[in-house]
Write a protein that holds these residues in place. Sequence first.
Motif, mmCIF file in Angstrom:
data_model
loop_
_atom_site.group_PDB
_atom_site.id
_atom_site.type_symbol
_atom_site.label_atom_id
_atom_site.label_comp_id
_atom_site.label_asym_id
_atom_site.label_seq_id
_atom_site.Cartn_x
_atom_site.Cartn_y
_atom_site.Cartn_z
ATOM 1 N N ARG A 94 0.825 -1.215 0.000
ATOM 2 C CA ARG A 94 0.000 0.000 0.000
ATOM 3 C C ARG A 94 0.852 1.255 0.000
ATOM 4 N N ASP A 95 2.089 1.142 0.486
ATOM 5 C CA ASP A 95 3.004 2.282 0.508
ATOM 6 C C ASP A 95 3.899 2.324 -0.720
ATOM 7 N N ILE A 96 4.147 1.157 -1.325
ATOM 8 C CA ILE A 96 5.076 1.062 -2.454
ATOM 9 C C ILE A 96 4.379 0.300 -3.578
ATOM 10 N N PRO A 97 3.720 0.989 -4.494
ATOM 11 C CA PRO A 97 2.964 0.318 -5.555
ATOM 12 C C PRO A 97 3.824 -0.610 -6.409
ATOM 13 N N GLY A 98 5.126 -0.340 -6.534
ATOM 14 C CA GLY A 98 5.983 -1.172 -7.356
ATOM 15 C C GLY A 98 6.427 -2.456 -6.701
ATOM 16 N N LEU A 99 6.073 -2.672 -5.438
ATOM 17 C CA LEU A 99 6.476 -3.885 -4.738
ATOM 18 C C LEU A 99 5.747 -5.087 -5.324
ATOM 19 N N ALA A 100 6.504 -6.123 -5.689
ATOM 20 C CA ALA A 100 5.910 -7.323 -6.262
ATOM 21 C C ALA A 100 4.981 -7.991 -5.258
ATOM 22 N N CYS A 101 4.012 -8.729 -5.766
ATOM 23 C CA CYS A 101 3.078 -9.468 -4.919
ATOM 24 C C CYS A 101 3.730 -10.774 -4.472
ATOM 25 N N GLY A 102 3.553 -11.126 -3.214
ATOM 26 C CA GLY A 102 4.154 -12.334 -2.677
ATOM 27 C C GLY A 102 3.275 -13.551 -2.841
ATOM 28 N N PRO A 103 3.707 -14.706 -2.334
ATOM 29 C CA PRO A 103 2.921 -15.940 -2.431
ATOM 30 C C PRO A 103 1.538 -15.778 -1.819
ATOM 31 N N GLY A 104 0.519 -16.269 -2.520
ATOM 32 C CA GLY A 104 -0.839 -16.190 -2.010
ATOM 33 C C GLY A 104 -1.373 -14.778 -1.889
ATOM 34 N N GLY A 105 -0.814 -13.848 -2.665
ATOM 35 C CA GLY A 105 -1.269 -12.473 -2.600
ATOM 36 C C GLY A 105 -0.733 -11.697 -1.413
ATOM 37 N N ALA A 106 0.339 -12.169 -0.776
ATOM 38 C CA ALA A 106 0.914 -11.476 0.375
ATOM 39 C C ALA A 106 1.309 -10.048 -0.016
ATOM 40 N N ASP A 107 1.007 -9.108 0.859
ATOM 41 C CA ASP A 107 1.235 -7.695 0.550
ATOM 42 C C ASP A 107 2.202 -7.021 1.518
ATOM 43 N N LEU A 108 2.928 -7.806 2.274
ATOM 44 C CA LEU A 108 3.932 -7.287 3.197
ATOM 45 C C LEU A 108 5.158 -8.187 3.123
ATOM 46 N N VAL A 109 6.313 -7.597 2.912
ATOM 47 C CA VAL A 109 7.547 -8.367 2.882
ATOM 48 C C VAL A 109 8.467 -7.848 3.976
ATOM 49 N N GLN A 110 9.123 -8.768 4.678
ATOM 50 C CA GLN A 110 10.021 -8.412 5.768
ATOM 51 C C GLN A 110 11.385 -9.039 5.528
ATOM 52 N N LEU A 111 12.429 -8.298 5.840
ATOM 53 C CA LEU A 111 13.794 -8.755 5.648
ATOM 54 C C LEU A 111 14.479 -8.873 7.000
ATOM 55 N N PHE A 112 15.085 -10.046 7.254
ATOM 56 C CA PHE A 112 15.775 -10.313 8.508
ATOM 57 C C PHE A 112 17.192 -10.811 8.213
ATOM 58 N N HIS A 113 18.041 -10.738 9.228
ATOM 59 C CA HIS A 113 19.329 -11.405 9.107
ATOM 60 C C HIS A 113 19.736 -11.981 10.454
ATOM 61 N N CYS A 114 20.605 -12.967 10.393
ATOM 62 C CA CYS A 114 21.158 -13.540 11.614
ATOM 63 C C CYS A 114 22.186 -12.550 12.159
ATOM 64 N N PRO A 115 22.194 -12.319 13.482
ATOM 65 C CA PRO A 115 23.131 -11.335 14.032
ATOM 66 C C PRO A 115 24.586 -11.792 14.025
ATOM 67 N N PHE A 116 24.832 -13.042 13.647
ATOM 68 C CA PHE A 116 26.202 -13.545 13.649
ATOM 69 C C PHE A 116 26.595 -14.041 12.263
ATOM 70 N N THR A 117 27.886 -14.090 12.010
ATOM 71 C CA THR A 117 28.398 -14.621 10.755
ATOM 72 C C THR A 117 28.633 -16.116 10.888
ATOM 73 N N HIS A 118 28.750 -16.794 9.738
ATOM 74 C CA HIS A 118 28.850 -18.255 9.732
ATOM 75 C C HIS A 118 29.983 -18.703 8.818
ATOM 76 N N GLY A 119 30.688 -19.738 9.257
ATOM 77 C CA GLY A 119 31.695 -20.372 8.416
ATOM 78 C C GLY A 119 32.983 -19.584 8.303
ATOM 79 N N MET A 120 33.951 -20.182 7.612
ATOM 80 C CA MET A 120 35.273 -19.580 7.479
ATOM 81 C C MET A 120 35.261 -18.306 6.638
#
Length: 231
Positions: free
Chosen positions: A12-38
Motif C-alpha cells: 500500500r506504501d510502495i505500488p511497485g512492490l511485487a506481490c508475494g505468495p498467495g497475494g501477500a502484501d507485506l515483505v520483511q527482511l531479517f538477518h542472523c546477528p552472527f556470521t557463519h563459516g570460514m
Amino acid sequence: MPLVGLAQFFRRDIPGLACGPGGADLVQLFHCPFTHGMHLERRYRLRWRQARHTEDVGRFLVTPPEVPLLRWEHELPEPCVLHPEEVDTYPWAEDDTLPASLIARIDAWEDAQAAEHGPDTPSYQDDLSIPPGWRVGGYPSWASTGPMAVDCASCATPMRLLLAAEGYEMDAGSHSWVPLEDRDPALRGKASIRGGRSVVQPTRLRFGRDRDLHVFACPADPGHPPRWLLA
C-alpha cells in the motif's frame, strides 16, 4: 537465536512492490546477528505476510526478543521511517546489459562532459541510472562484481530484483540523488552533503565491504526461494 529485523515494506506504501505468495502484501527482511563459516557468511531471511494479520495487536509478542551482544555497531539497524519516492531507473551500462552501440555513446558522452566540466560532472552510472540507498524493484547495480546472470534455482527463470539495500544513501559520486534539503547547492560531490552520518547512513547498516545487498525473486512463482547477492 532470534533474527534481527532489517526492513518491512507494505504494498500500500510502495505500488511497485511485487506481490508475494498467495497475494501477500507485506515483505520483511531479517538477518542472523552472527556470521557463519570460514568466509564469515551473513545469512538472510525473507518473509512474506498478509498485512491485515500483522496489524492484529493480539498477535504481538508481549516481550520482544532481546538483541544479543554484537561485535560491530553496523550489525544492528538504526530504527527509522521510510519515505518512498518513485523514480525511473535504467540498466547498468556494462557488457550486454545494453546494446554495445548505446554503451559506446554513453562512454563518449561521459568523456566529453568530463573534458568540458571536470571530474565532478554528472555520469550515467552514478547520476542517471541507479540511485544509491534502499530500492524496491528497478535494476541492480553491478559496481563491484560486473553484470551476472541470476536465475531461479527451482525453474531456471531469470529472476527480477525485488529489493536492494545499501549502507549509504548518498556518496561522493551521486550528487544528483542527494535531496535538496540535505545539500549545499553551491557545492558538488561529497562536499555538498549536509547533516552528517544520520543523513548519509541513516540505517547504520553495512553489507559486505560496503556493497549492495540484492534480493532477487522469481517472476514465474513468488513462492520459489529468493536469491541473495552482494554486488
